[in-house]
Each structure stands twice: as C-alpha cells, then as structure tokens.
Design a protein around this motif. Structure first.
Motif, mmCIF file in Angstrom:
data_model
loop_
_atom_site.group_PDB
_atom_site.id
_atom_site.type_symbol
_atom_site.label_atom_id
_atom_site.label_comp_id
_atom_site.label_asym_id
_atom_site.label_seq_id
_atom_site.Cartn_x
_atom_site.Cartn_y
_atom_site.Cartn_z
ATOM 1 N N THR A 1 0.664 -1.114 -0.098
ATOM 2 C CA THR A 1 -0.033 -0.098 0.359
ATOM 3 C C THR A 1 0.484 1.735 -0.404
ATOM 4 N N MET A 2 1.718 1.268 0.452
ATOM 5 C CA MET A 2 3.160 2.145 -0.190
ATOM 6 C C MET A 2 3.208 2.338 -1.656
ATOM 7 N N GLY A 3 2.961 1.430 -1.969
ATOM 8 C CA GLY A 3 3.295 1.943 -3.541
ATOM 9 C C GLY A 3 2.296 3.550 -4.656
ATOM 10 N N PRO A 4 0.945 2.628 -3.747
ATOM 11 C CA PRO A 4 0.528 4.254 -4.590
ATOM 12 C C PRO A 4 0.659 5.372 -3.727
ATOM 13 N N LEU A 5 0.672 5.612 -2.712
ATOM 14 C CA LEU A 5 0.992 6.825 -1.989
ATOM 15 C C LEU A 5 2.442 7.844 -2.083
ATOM 16 N N VAL A 6 3.680 6.974 -2.316
ATOM 17 C CA VAL A 6 4.189 7.247 -3.111
ATOM 18 C C VAL A 6 3.859 8.272 -4.152
ATOM 19 N N TYR A 7 3.462 6.943 -5.037
ATOM 20 C CA TYR A 7 3.013 7.717 -6.631
ATOM 21 C C TYR A 7 2.033 8.648 -6.703
ATOM 22 N N ARG A 8 1.724 9.313 -5.437
ATOM 23 C CA ARG A 8 0.896 10.508 -5.357
ATOM 24 C C ARG A 8 1.297 11.518 -4.576
ATOM 25 N N LEU A 9 1.904 11.760 -3.836
ATOM 26 C CA LEU A 9 3.489 12.239 -3.017
ATOM 27 C C LEU A 9 3.565 12.611 -4.291
ATOM 28 N N ALA A 10 4.329 12.216 -4.620
ATOM 29 C CA ALA A 10 6.429 11.942 -5.709
ATOM 30 C C ALA A 10 5.295 12.438 -6.743
ATOM 31 N N TYR A 11 4.891 11.511 -7.214
ATOM 32 C CA TYR A 11 5.093 11.912 -9.163
ATOM 33 C C TYR A 11 3.789 12.179 -9.670
ATOM 34 N N ARG A 12 2.917 12.006 -9.288
ATOM 35 C CA ARG A 12 1.734 12.426 -10.299
ATOM 36 C C ARG A 12 1.664 13.559 -10.484
ATOM 37 N N SER A 13 1.658 14.660 -9.937
ATOM 38 C CA SER A 13 1.509 16.305 -10.247
ATOM 39 C C SER A 13 2.958 16.128 -11.809
ATOM 40 N N LEU A 14 3.651 15.304 -11.924
ATOM 41 C CA LEU A 14 4.785 15.523 -12.114
ATOM 42 C C LEU A 14 4.801 14.656 -13.690
ATOM 43 N N ALA A 15 3.137 13.869 -13.332
ATOM 44 C CA ALA A 15 3.556 12.715 -14.924
ATOM 45 C C ALA A 15 3.869 13.174 -16.148
ATOM 46 N N ASP A 16 3.374 14.143 -16.632
ATOM 47 C CA ASP A 16 3.574 14.543 -18.142
ATOM 48 C C ASP A 16 4.993 15.271 -18.528
ATOM 49 N N ALA A 17 6.117 15.510 -16.865
ATOM 50 C CA ALA A 17 7.421 15.829 -17.161
ATOM 51 C C ALA A 17 8.077 15.080 -17.435
ATOM 52 N N SER A 18 9.640 15.656 -18.116
ATOM 53 C CA SER A 18 10.401 15.105 -19.230
ATOM 54 C C SER A 18 10.774 13.546 -18.027
ATOM 55 N N VAL A 19 11.961 13.019 -18.721
ATOM 56 C CA VAL A 19 12.266 11.668 -17.872
ATOM 57 C C VAL A 19 13.460 12.028 -17.060
ATOM 58 N N LEU A 20 14.255 13.122 -17.611
ATOM 59 C CA LEU A 20 15.221 13.477 -16.557
ATOM 60 C C LEU A 20 14.981 14.060 -15.523
ATOM 61 N N VAL A 21 13.706 14.971 -15.680
ATOM 62 C CA VAL A 21 12.802 15.674 -14.032
ATOM 63 C C VAL A 21 12.312 14.558 -13.415
ATOM 64 N N LEU A 22 11.591 13.466 -13.550
ATOM 65 C CA LEU A 22 11.353 12.081 -12.948
ATOM 66 C C LEU A 22 12.621 11.373 -12.118
ATOM 67 N N LEU A 23 13.606 11.471 -13.637
ATOM 68 C CA LEU A 23 14.645 10.645 -12.235
ATOM 69 C C LEU A 23 15.457 11.594 -11.612
ATOM 70 N N ILE A 24 15.276 13.083 -11.914
ATOM 71 C CA ILE A 24 15.737 13.505 -10.606
ATOM 72 C C ILE A 24 15.227 13.363 -9.419
#
Length: 345
Positions: free
Chosen positions: A133-156
C-alpha cells in the motif's frame, strides 16, 4: 575450478538472479507505464525484509508509522485540491475512501496484531499488505503532479525519493541489520549440489509471479489498459484509459514485487535499511539489458547479473560489486547500437 564448484557457483548465481529478476521486472513495469526510472525500488525490498523481522520480534514495524504519515500527507494534498477545485463533499469523501482505505486498514490491522506475534503466514500477509500500500502513496506524493514531465525530471525526483525513503528507513528501523528465519529448512541433494528449501521457495515464487504477470497483461482488462498506456500514453488517454490510475496501479504492483523480494532474500542475507539500494542497482542493470521494455529480456539479464556476481566473488571477492556494475558498460554500448536514442521533444 572443477565442474562441482562451477555448478555450486551457478546455482548461487541463478538464485540471486531470481531475486534480481523480480526487481528488474518491477523497474520495467514502472518505466513502461509511467516513464519513471524508479530508483527507490530497492527500498521496498529492504522494507519488506525489515518489516517481517520486526513482526518476528513482536514489535510494531516502522513501516506502519510511515504508512500512517504518508496517509496524512495524501489527505492534506487531496483536501487542498478539493478546496481549490470546489469539489462537493461527497466527491471528496469518495476519493479519500478509495485512496486511503486500503493503506489505513493495512497499517491499523498490523498495529493491532504486531505485539501478539501471530504465526508466520499472518506476518507475511501483513508485511505484503503494509509495503504494497506504500506504492500508490509514493506515486501520489511524488510523481502524480509530474506525470507529464520529462524523463530527466522524473529521474531527478526518483533520486530524491530514494534518499527520502532511505533516510526514513534509518529513522524507523535503525542502523542495525536483521536476518529472517528460513521459510523451509529442508535440504535436497542433486549430484554435487544441495538445494535448500529457501532456494526452492525463491525459484517457485519467482516463477509463479512471472507467470501471474504474463496472465495479468494478456488476459485481464486492467493489464491490457496498462499495456496500452505503456505503448502510447496520450493515445490511451484519448481512448478513455485513466493514465493516473494506471500509474498508481503500476506502483502498487512494483511495491508488492519489492516486498515479496524482501521476504525471499531476508533469510539469505542480513538486511539493513540501505541494503535495497545495491539490490535495486543490480536489478537496474538487468532492466537496462532489456531496454526497460521487455520482461523476458529482463529475466535473462537478471540471471546474467547473478552469474557474474557469483563467479566474480569466487575469482575476486573484493571486487565483485565493481565487476557487476562494470558489466553495464558493454550493455549500454550494445543498447546504443541496436536502439539509437532519439531526442525527446
């Protein structure tokens, strides 16, 4: 080196490779669906092993408090979004229930049962539930708002999430390492080889999970939606597939695979709060061999990494990690030749 020693080293390499294969498959899954190189995948492995270790001791694992903390942060973000977008109260309540019900239930049940020292099966199920259950929480907190960002931004961002989860692991579990008891103490002789029950469980669990993933992506509607998202994110969105939900589902599956890997590797080695980083790096080498796109090639690459590590430790044990990580260089060279990179626009 004679054939018997080579066979023993080969068995050790394939056993380690089975664990790396699970990590590599999770990395390929997350990248295919979300374009995220998920550096913190190894942290889920460490959290799985450490959570079970503390449950074995009759203590409340730190992952319970971490999940509750993440739930509070997600609830706050959702409340801000609801106010900003003027959601009706009923909509916000439904959204909160769908997002937080599972992690809160897993954390609270584990909190209630941890000190009673339930049997091993219950401990394993609680560990899988909490870490998954930590998986979707991590996605919501760190990644969802950046879903359309570049691969480099997502890597950082992934590197930042790795350091955050590693630091929280030190806070909640401490610097002391833990080693879990074997799930099966049987021994089987096969010529010069001796297979432990734990090795058999690792092979069986890895094979069952890979088969289940194959059936999931081929036969289920959710799996086909994830495949469509991995092929063309914009096209999937135009066809009515919720790409945000697909991202959350991919992180849920990655967290489950990581937790399972931690349970499998826990009896074989002492696991510390930062052990997952090295395991994740070795899985990443296998995923790079697969071009971060192919599950079968990730499996082949992981077995190769396990064999390189095993034979490298025999010939030059002090440099086995360097040998393993250096092996990514010819893989990158080969990948650059067979799959030329096109600049992202």
């Amino acid at each position: 080196m004679d054939l018997s020693i080579a066979a023993i080293l080969g068995l050790d390499g394939v056993t380690s490779g089975a664990i790396y294969a699970l990590v590599a498959i999770a990395l390929v899954l997350v990248f295919a669906v979300t374009r995220i190189i998920f550096v913190p995948q190894g942290e889920f492995v460490a959290y799985g092993a450490l959570t079970l270790a503390l449950l074995q001791m009759g203590a409340v694992p730190g992952t319970v408090w971490l999940v509750l903390l993440m739930c509070a942060a997600v609830a706050l973000l959702d409340a801000v979004q609801a106010v900003r977008e003027r959601w009706p109260l009923a909509r916000w309540a439904r959204h909160a229930a769908s997002t937080l019900a599972a992690p809160l239930a897993a954390a609270l049940i584990t909190l209630a049962l941890a000190r009673t020292k339930p049997n091993m099966l219950v401990q394993v199920l609680l560990t899988l539930a909490v870490v998954t259950t930590m998986g979707p929480l991590v996605y919501r907190l760190a990644y969802r708002s950046l879903a359309d960002a570049s691969v480099l931004v997502l890597l950082i961002v992934s590197v930042g999430v790795h350091f955050a989860l590693s630091g929280l692991g030190l806070l909640f579990f401490g610097a002391e390492g833990f080693r879990n008891p074997s799930f099966w103490d049987a021994r089987f002789s096969l010529g010069p080889l001796t297979l432990s029950g734990q090795t058999v469980i690792i092979f069986a669990a890895a094979a069952a999970l890979i088969a289940a993933l194959a059936l999931f992506f081929e036969r289920t509607l959710t799996g086909k939606a994830l495949r469509a998202t991995s092929v063309n994110r914009i096209g999937a969105r135009l066809m009515g597939i919720a790409t945000d939900k697909a991202g959350s589902q991919s992180f849920t599956m990655a967290a489950f695979i990581g937790a399972l890997s931690g349970l499998l590797i826990g009896p074989s080695t002492t696991v510390y709060y930062d052990t997952g980083f090295l395991i994740g790096l070795k899985g990443f080498i296998a995923a790079v061999f697969a071009g971060l796109t192919s599950f079968p090639l990730a499996l082949v690459g992981a077995i190769g990494v396990g064999l390189i590590e095993s034979f490298g430790s025999f010939w030059a044990s002090a440099f086995k990690e360097a040998i393993v990580f250096t092996s990514i260089l010819p893989v990158l060279l080969w990948r650059s030749l067979v799959d030329p990179h096109h600049e992202e626009h």
